[in-house]
Scaffold this motif. Structure first.
Motif, PDB file in Angstrom:
ATOM      1  N   GLU A 105       0.837  -1.185   0.000  1.00 42.19           N
ATOM      2  CA  GLU A 105       0.000   0.000   0.000  1.00 42.19           C
ATOM      3  C   GLU A 105       0.872   1.234   0.000  1.00 42.19           C
ATOM      4  N   LYS A 106       0.313   2.290  -0.573  1.00 45.22           N
ATOM      5  CA  LYS A 106       1.006   3.564  -0.551  1.00 45.22           C
ATOM      6  C   LYS A 106       0.808   4.181   0.823  1.00 45.22           C
ATOM      7  N   HIS A 107       1.716   5.028   1.186  1.00 42.13           N
ATOM      8  CA  HIS A 107       1.671   5.666   2.490  1.00 42.13           C
ATOM      9  C   HIS A 107       1.512   7.171   2.319  1.00 42.13           C
ATOM     10  N   ASP A 108       0.547   7.585   1.482  1.00 42.09           N
ATOM     11  CA  ASP A 108       0.370   9.013   1.268  1.00 42.09           C
ATOM     12  C   ASP A 108       0.023   9.678   2.595  1.00 42.09           C
ATOM     13  N   LEU A 109       0.405  10.933   2.727  1.00 39.35           N
ATOM     14  CA  LEU A 109       0.313  11.630   3.995  1.00 39.35           C
ATOM     15  C   LEU A 109      -1.125  11.759   4.494  1.00 39.35           C
ATOM     16  N   VAL A 110      -2.066  12.005   3.618  1.00 38.96           N
ATOM     17  CA  VAL A 110      -3.465  12.136   4.036  1.00 38.96           C
ATOM     18  C   VAL A 110      -3.978  10.799   4.569  1.00 38.96           C
ATOM     19  N   HIS A 111      -3.533   9.703   3.982  1.00 36.38           N
ATOM     20  CA  HIS A 111      -3.915   8.376   4.472  1.00 36.38           C
ATOM     21  C   HIS A 111      -3.264   8.098   5.820  1.00 36.38           C
ATOM     22  N   GLU A 112      -2.034   8.535   5.996  1.00 37.53           N
ATOM     23  CA  GLU A 112      -1.314   8.321   7.248  1.00 37.53           C
ATOM     24  C   GLU A 112      -1.879   9.169   8.386  1.00 37.53           C
ATOM     25  N   PHE A 113      -2.311  10.388   8.069  1.00 38.49           N
ATOM     26  CA  PHE A 113      -2.823  11.317   9.086  1.00 38.49           C
ATOM     27  C   PHE A 113      -4.167  11.901   8.650  1.00 38.49           C
ATOM     28  N   PRO A 114      -5.209  11.108   8.581  1.00 37.66           N
ATOM     29  CA  PRO A 114      -6.496  11.613   8.081  1.00 37.66           C
ATOM     30  C   PRO A 114      -7.068  12.752   8.930  1.00 37.66           C
ATOM     31  N   GLU A 115      -6.728  12.784  10.208  1.00 37.93           N
ATOM     32  CA  GLU A 115      -7.240  13.842  11.077  1.00 37.93           C
ATOM     33  C   GLU A 115      -6.636  15.206  10.745  1.00 37.93           C
ATOM     34  N   TYR A 116      -5.559  15.215   9.967  1.00 40.52           N
ATOM     35  CA  TYR A 116      -4.894  16.460   9.575  1.00 40.52           C
ATOM     36  C   TYR A 116      -5.164  16.832   8.118  1.00 40.52           C
ATOM     37  N   ARG A 117      -6.161  16.249   7.513  1.00 40.78           N
ATOM     38  CA  ARG A 117      -6.444  16.485   6.083  1.00 40.78           C
ATOM     39  C   ARG A 117      -6.485  17.975   5.742  1.00 40.78           C
ATOM     40  N   GLU A 118      -7.272  18.740   6.467  1.00 37.05           N
ATOM     41  CA  GLU A 118      -7.416  20.167   6.171  1.00 37.05           C
ATOM     42  C   GLU A 118      -6.116  20.928   6.429  1.00 37.05           C
ATOM     43  N   GLU A 169      15.666  -0.271   1.767  1.00 38.13           N
ATOM     44  CA  GLU A 169      15.615   0.056   3.202  1.00 38.13           C
ATOM     45  C   GLU A 169      16.045   1.497   3.456  1.00 38.13           C
ATOM     46  N   LEU A 170      17.047   1.970   2.715  1.00 36.94           N
ATOM     47  CA  LEU A 170      17.485   3.353   2.842  1.00 36.94           C
ATOM     48  C   LEU A 170      16.357   4.306   2.468  1.00 36.94           C
ATOM     49  N   ARG A 171      15.670   4.021   1.374  1.00 37.13           N
ATOM     50  CA  ARG A 171      14.575   4.894   0.934  1.00 37.13           C
ATOM     51  C   ARG A 171      13.413   4.868   1.932  1.00 37.13           C
ATOM     52  N   LYS A 172      13.165   3.718   2.540  1.00 35.72           N
ATOM     53  CA  LYS A 172      12.120   3.638   3.566  1.00 35.72           C
ATOM     54  C   LYS A 172      12.495   4.497   4.775  1.00 35.72           C
ATOM     55  N   LYS A 173      13.770   4.520   5.126  1.00 26.74           N
ATOM     56  CA  LYS A 173      14.219   5.352   6.243  1.00 26.74           C
ATOM     57  C   LYS A 173      14.072   6.830   5.915  1.00 26.74           C
ATOM     58  N   VAL A 174      14.388   7.193   4.676  1.00 26.57           N
ATOM     59  CA  VAL A 174      14.212   8.579   4.238  1.00 26.57           C
ATOM     60  C   VAL A 174      12.737   8.955   4.322  1.00 26.57           C
ATOM     61  N   ARG A 175      11.863   8.060   3.860  1.00 25.26           N
ATOM     62  CA  ARG A 175      10.419   8.312   3.915  1.00 25.26           C
ATOM     63  C   ARG A 175       9.975   8.529   5.358  1.00 25.26           C
ATOM     64  N   LEU A 176      10.463   7.715   6.273  1.00 27.65           N
ATOM     65  CA  LEU A 176      10.093   7.831   7.676  1.00 27.65           C
ATOM     66  C   LEU A 176      10.588   9.149   8.277  1.00 27.65           C
ATOM     67  N   GLN A 177      11.807   9.543   7.933  1.00 26.52           N
ATOM     68  CA  GLN A 177      12.336  10.815   8.435  1.00 26.52           C
ATOM     69  C   GLN A 177      11.506  11.993   7.936  1.00 26.52           C
ATOM     70  N   LEU A 178      11.131  11.947   6.664  1.00 25.60           N
ATOM     71  CA  LEU A 178      10.302  13.013   6.105  1.00 25.60           C
ATOM     72  C   LEU A 178       8.935  13.025   6.779  1.00 25.60           C
ATOM     73  N   LYS A 179       8.366  11.851   6.993  1.00 23.29           N
ATOM     74  CA  LYS A 179       7.053  11.773   7.640  1.00 23.29           C
ATOM     75  C   LYS A 179       7.128  12.350   9.049  1.00 23.29           C
ATOM     76  N   ASP A 180       8.193  12.064   9.774  1.00 27.12           N
ATOM     77  CA  ASP A 180       8.374  12.616  11.116  1.00 27.12           C
ATOM     78  C   ASP A 180       8.443  14.142  11.080  1.00 27.12           C
TER      79      ASP A 180
END
Length: 79
Positions: free
Chosen positions: A4-17, A59-70
């Protein structure tokens, strides 16, 4: 394994607006958002097998994704 994709709105639906608002008004947030979207898309394609790369690279790209998400999450909390 279900991919599944981990788009930001899907990850944090309460922050959509707030996500939409910050993308329109905060250039730093918009840049991080775009980078997160690109990395997430790349990870998804690698996991699907549409592109090939070493397991280490994935794995490196997943870590980058996690850092950006944080970073994006912290911005959402502070806004």
């Amino acid at each position: 394994m279900s991919l599944e994709k981990h788009d930001l709105v899907h990850e944090f639906p309460e922050y959509r607006e707030k996500i939409h608002q910050l993308k329109m008004t905060d250039h730093h947030f918009a840049r991080l958002f775009a980078e997160y979207h690109d990395v997430d898309h790349e990870v998804f394609r690698l996991e699907q097998g549409a592109e090939t790369a070493s397991g280490e690279y994935l794995e490196l790209r997943k870590k980058v994704r996690l850092q950006l998400k944080d970073q994006l999450f912290r911005s959402l909390q502070q806004a």
